[in-house]
Motif scaffolding. Sequence first.
Motif, PDB file in Angstrom:
ATOM      1  N   GLY A  72      -3.300  30.616  63.983  1.00  0.00           N
ATOM      2  CA  GLY A  72      -4.370  30.954  62.908  1.00  0.00           C
ATOM      3  C   GLY A  72      -4.137  32.236  62.664  1.00  0.00           C
ATOM      4  O   GLY A  72      -3.366  33.055  63.273  1.00  0.00           O
ATOM      5  N   ARG A  73      -4.710  32.500  61.222  1.00  0.00           N
ATOM      6  CA  ARG A  73      -4.709  33.797  60.770  1.00  0.00           C
ATOM      7  C   ARG A  73      -5.226  35.064  61.723  1.00  0.00           C
ATOM      8  O   ARG A  73      -6.428  34.678  62.063  1.00  0.00           O
ATOM      9  CB  ARG A  73      -5.523  33.898  59.248  1.00  0.00           C
ATOM     10  CG  ARG A  73      -5.194  35.158  58.676  1.00  0.00           C
ATOM     11  CD  ARG A  73      -5.476  35.199  57.258  1.00  0.00           C
ATOM     12  NE  ARG A  73      -4.501  34.212  56.346  1.00  0.00           N
ATOM     13  CZ  ARG A  73      -3.631  34.820  55.747  1.00  0.00           C
ATOM     14  NH1 ARG A  73      -3.370  36.168  55.806  1.00  0.00           N
ATOM     15  NH2 ARG A  73      -2.821  34.209  55.065  1.00  0.00           N
ATOM     16  N   TRP A  74      -4.411  35.903  61.934  1.00  0.00           N
ATOM     17  CA  TRP A  74      -4.912  37.045  62.798  1.00  0.00           C
ATOM     18  C   TRP A  74      -5.823  37.940  62.160  1.00  0.00           C
ATOM     19  O   TRP A  74      -5.623  39.110  61.624  1.00  0.00           O
ATOM     20  CB  TRP A  74      -3.853  38.009  63.308  1.00  0.00           C
ATOM     21  CG  TRP A  74      -3.084  36.840  64.462  1.00  0.00           C
ATOM     22  CD1 TRP A  74      -3.337  35.512  64.974  1.00  0.00           C
ATOM     23  CD2 TRP A  74      -1.716  37.364  65.028  1.00  0.00           C
ATOM     24  NE1 TRP A  74      -2.220  35.113  65.679  1.00  0.00           N
ATOM     25  CE2 TRP A  74      -1.330  36.095  65.852  1.00  0.00           C
ATOM     26  CE3 TRP A  74      -1.108  38.490  64.748  1.00  0.00           C
ATOM     27  CZ2 TRP A  74      -0.097  36.303  66.377  1.00  0.00           C
ATOM     28  CZ3 TRP A  74       0.368  38.376  65.615  1.00  0.00           C
ATOM     29  CH2 TRP A  74       0.612  37.485  66.302  1.00  0.00           C
ATOM     30  N   THR A  75      -7.329  37.619  61.851  1.00  0.00           N
ATOM     31  CA  THR A  75      -8.301  38.450  61.388  1.00  0.00           C
ATOM     32  C   THR A  75      -8.652  39.406  62.747  1.00  0.00           C
ATOM     33  O   THR A  75      -8.081  39.348  63.843  1.00  0.00           O
ATOM     34  CB  THR A  75      -9.295  37.821  61.168  1.00  0.00           C
ATOM     35  OG1 THR A  75     -10.078  37.073  62.299  1.00  0.00           O
ATOM     36  CG2 THR A  75      -9.237  36.650  59.891  1.00  0.00           C
ATOM     37  N   ASP A  76      -9.093  40.372  62.511  1.00  0.00           N
ATOM     38  CA  ASP A  76      -9.666  41.317  63.496  1.00  0.00           C
ATOM     39  C   ASP A  76     -10.310  40.643  64.595  1.00  0.00           C
ATOM     40  O   ASP A  76     -10.343  40.960  65.776  1.00  0.00           O
ATOM     41  CB  ASP A  76     -10.478  42.423  62.895  1.00  0.00           C
ATOM     42  CG  ASP A  76      -9.748  43.473  62.004  1.00  0.00           C
ATOM     43  OD1 ASP A  76      -8.651  43.631  62.289  1.00  0.00           O
ATOM     44  OD2 ASP A  76     -10.196  44.351  61.272  1.00  0.00           O
TER      45      ASP A  76
END
Length: 297
Positions: A72-76
């Motif tokens: 998954g996209r590594w958001t903060d």
Amino acid sequence: MKRILITGGTGFVGSFLTDHLTSLGNEVYILTRKDKQSQKKNVNFVQWMSINEPDLPPIDAVVNLAGESINGRWTDDKKQSILNSRLKVTEELLKLVEKMPQKPSVWVNASAIGYYGTSETEVFTERSSRHGTDFLAEVVRAWETKASEAESLGIRTVFTRFGLVLGKDGGVLSQLSLPYRFFIGGTVGSGDQWVSWVHLKDVAELITEAIENEQYSGPVNVTSPHPVTMKEFGQVIGDVMHRPHWLPAPSIAFKIMFGEMSMLILKGQQVLPEKAQNLGYNFSYPHLKGALHDLLQ
């Protein structure tokens, strides 16, 4: 027979490991936050973290695999959750083991070759002093540091640093092989990045070795002795699936789709399982072509 306590026992690696351990006659206890009933012989689900003390017999070995998926996209927020999930489970597991009148003889903790950082030229073994500075490297270092507290309890501690784990049901292989099914497979990124891979069967067997063999301690690279470049990886997929390897997948496309997480595919490191080989472990699937024949056909 050993009694083995596992966190993350229902995940990709954990499920296969559980079946492997029970096939050898061991009794497996899977820690879970929900009340579950097992349908398999010698597999027991044990509820924890919502009750004071789970009901457990004396445990011979602990295998800690739990942690939120890095997919998954590594958001903060995602990054924080990836790190915190691993540290929290490990902290709670340490508290549980500390209360045990009879301590397990070994603690095997999941880890990753991300510890070493990325490079197209260096070769990494367990003796390598260099460690990475990217997000995954920092997660691995923090996780290993927390798990190393088991040593203060007199428990032999092993950090199994997984490479790219290849299996039939789950993992990254299904994503990498999908374009070839539609005849549009090709080199991902530059193709020069190293892929230090390992068959899921060897993962389970090496964890079992780490439990059984007292010479295993500290970091253990769980990777095939024959890493390949991404270009070769794709070529072998195409060969095994009888599909062309012709349509390149540019780096920019992966960066747009996955953001920082794209580094898992676009960057790599050449990692060798020096310790396991020195201790006499023989890989079931040392070469990629044999592994993919088993998994893709």
